[in-house]
Design an enzyme around this catalytic site. Sequence first.
Site, PDB file in Angstrom:
ATOM      1  N   GLU A 175       0.888  -1.165   0.000  1.00 15.68           N
ATOM      2  CA  GLU A 175       0.000   0.000   0.000  1.00 15.68           C
ATOM      3  C   GLU A 175       0.924   1.213   0.000  1.00 15.68           C
ATOM      4  O   GLU A 175       1.802   1.305   0.857  1.00 15.68           O
ATOM      5  CB  GLU A 175      -0.827   0.027   1.278  1.00 15.68           C
ATOM      6  CG  GLU A 175      -1.896  -1.026   1.357  1.00 15.68           C
ATOM      7  CD  GLU A 175      -2.576  -0.983   2.720  1.00 15.68           C
ATOM      8  OE1 GLU A 175      -3.427  -0.106   2.932  1.00 15.68           O
ATOM      9  OE2 GLU A 175      -2.249  -1.824   3.572  1.00 15.68           O
ATOM     10  N   ARG A 218       5.707 -12.944   9.626  1.00 11.91           N
ATOM     11  CA  ARG A 218       6.347 -11.662   9.358  1.00 11.91           C
ATOM     12  C   ARG A 218       7.726 -11.645   9.980  1.00 11.91           C
ATOM     13  O   ARG A 218       7.981 -12.328  10.959  1.00 11.91           O
ATOM     14  CB  ARG A 218       5.626 -10.474   9.992  1.00 11.91           C
ATOM     15  CG  ARG A 218       4.187 -10.488  10.077  1.00 11.91           C
ATOM     16  CD  ARG A 218       3.624  -9.411  11.001  1.00 11.91           C
ATOM     17  NE  ARG A 218       4.094  -8.067  10.794  1.00 11.91           N
ATOM     18  CZ  ARG A 218       3.550  -7.222   9.931  1.00 11.91           C
ATOM     19  NH1 ARG A 218       2.527  -7.572   9.202  1.00 11.91           N
ATOM     20  NH2 ARG A 218       4.034  -6.002   9.806  1.00 11.91           N
ATOM     21  N   LYS A 273       4.128   0.690   9.824  1.00  9.89           N
ATOM     22  CA  LYS A 273       4.219   1.957   9.097  1.00  9.89           C
ATOM     23  C   LYS A 273       3.621   3.103   9.902  1.00  9.89           C
ATOM     24  O   LYS A 273       4.120   4.214   9.871  1.00  9.89           O
ATOM     25  CB  LYS A 273       3.494   1.832   7.760  1.00  9.89           C
ATOM     26  CG  LYS A 273       4.432   1.421   6.635  1.00  9.89           C
ATOM     27  CD  LYS A 273       3.737   1.487   5.303  1.00  9.89           C
ATOM     28  CE  LYS A 273       3.163   0.151   4.942  1.00  9.89           C
ATOM     29  NZ  LYS A 273       2.432   0.102   3.707  1.00  9.89           N
TER      30      LYS A 273
END
Length: 560
Positions: free
Chosen positions: A34, A264, A274
């Site tokens: 994104e 992850r 983020k």
Amino acid sequence: MNEVIEKKDFIRDIIDEDIKNGKHKKIKTRFPPEPNGYLHIGHAKSICLNFGISQEYQNATCNLRFDDTNPEKEEMEYIDSIKEDVKWLGFDWGENLFHASCYFDKLHKFAVYLIEQGKAYVDNLSFEEIREYRGTLTKAGKNSPYRDRSIEENLNLFEEMRNGNVEEGKCVLRAKIDMKSPNLNMRDPVIYRVKKSDHPKTGDKWCIYPMYDFTHGYSDAIEGITHSLCTLEFEDHRPLYDWFLDQLPAEWFPSRPRQIEFSRLELTYTIMSKRMLIQLVKENHVSGWNDPRMVTISGFRRRGYTPKSIREFMKGVGISKSKGYVEFSNLEYYIRQELNATSPRVMAVIDPLKVVITNYPEDKVEEFDVEINPEDKSSGTRKVPFCREIYIEKSDFMEEPSKKFFRLRPDGEVRLKNAYFIKCEEIIKDNKGNIIELRCSYDPLSKGGNSPDGRKVKGTLHWVSVKHGKKIEVREYDRLFKTEFPGKETGNFLDDINSESLTIKKHCIIEPAFFDYNKNTRYQFMRNGYYYPDPFDSTKEKPVFNQIVKLKDTWQNVKK
Ligand code: ATP
Ligand code: MG
């Protein structure tokens, strides 16, 4: 046969199987960021996996796709930085650059189709009400009073939304699935909302935008992705992506992606979301996204990490489903290992203390030929000038040394690396009692730093000639956070920021040989660490170096 059996991971095993069974001839993966921030080292794991696979398998490709469904948080700056970072890491999407926003027409058509099939409805509940009606993990959700609108009414209302006749927040389009599903993602998720914002790609064409989940799964299918690789938190979204695909004719898509989840990357002493990284930047806790203390790809790049060291680190970490933290020092191990093999050695004094060698002739200059990199015999030698006045490291002298201090002390003798033995004869202080200079004698018979008579000295110091040395600025970095899991104790990661994570040393001195290399060179400052000229602030006249990593892992000892 001496065949190397390469250790694969469970994802590559699945792909091997799919190829063997003839399920796929061409493997297609994608990296789908994104564009709402810069990439961090966690993203690099996904990049190395997806693009790595596309390099390993014949005819395989990997798309770079921007999942750009949230125009308010997205900026061209982020898109550009993501492209730059993927390239820098050593990967190439070729022709395969996409934006989910390119599919907005298709996605709109899908939404209308769902309404026509009675699988989606326009809801007038507010966002708060929708949340309330949704229930919790332990409490079933309940149906919206608008859930049973007629198909016709839904089509009309959705058209109104699309035409800009509905205010933001007044209504949304929801999938009609199951408000009692144990999986919260399946409780009639919102799939379209009104947002009267321009989009970086589509401009003012749309005032309704598809939600991330609706967009993401369909985009993979539109692109013909064979293996849709994502992190574990998307496991609960998989049934929803499947549901979306099940509602549309299969022949609308070139493939049905198989989603596979892996864990992850999490690193100690850092944060990787983020949202938090943005906060560090916006609140000026760091100098920007590419501050060398940031775990962003651009931060690592600026600091002097190499793409190869990051790729090797990812190989070492591997791919699995098990959750857990990787030690930050593990990453440092890889860069140290690479730079030990490749970087030219120079002597640089970070905190200079002047030494006058009283019995060395005043105007004499000697040049020693010294290996550039003892780990790489082909690197040749450099000339290191020596004269009567030199700098040594302040910390290499102690007036009242402890027993274990083997460097220079009053009346003590040390070796100057590759030069001579010197003995400290006198300490010069300013009127405040600070040591400002040492007077030493040297032994002319110890040339090259070799003992003339078998006598031993324990300490070997680096040094730089006063006359020939060049002034540089050095920026030394420590961890940005003081604790292994920032925010774990206090609930706020900002509480754990290490206020001493940056030390700027403006008056360092480096030997002149460093001018012989190009500005992309990563150096070993002997006895100290690895350093890289800052790509933005360093100039030929005023070189600025970033410390990439210390020579040794001292962190474990410092931690207490
Ligand atoms: P964050 O949660 O850190 O804010 P994100 O997951 O929202 O990041 P995206 O832009 O959606 O960021 O991520 C793009 C891809 O990178 C996704 O496929 C995601 O699974 C993957 N990714 C993100 N963080 C990590 C991580 N720490 N380790 C491995 N892959 C990751
Ligand atoms: Mg995300």
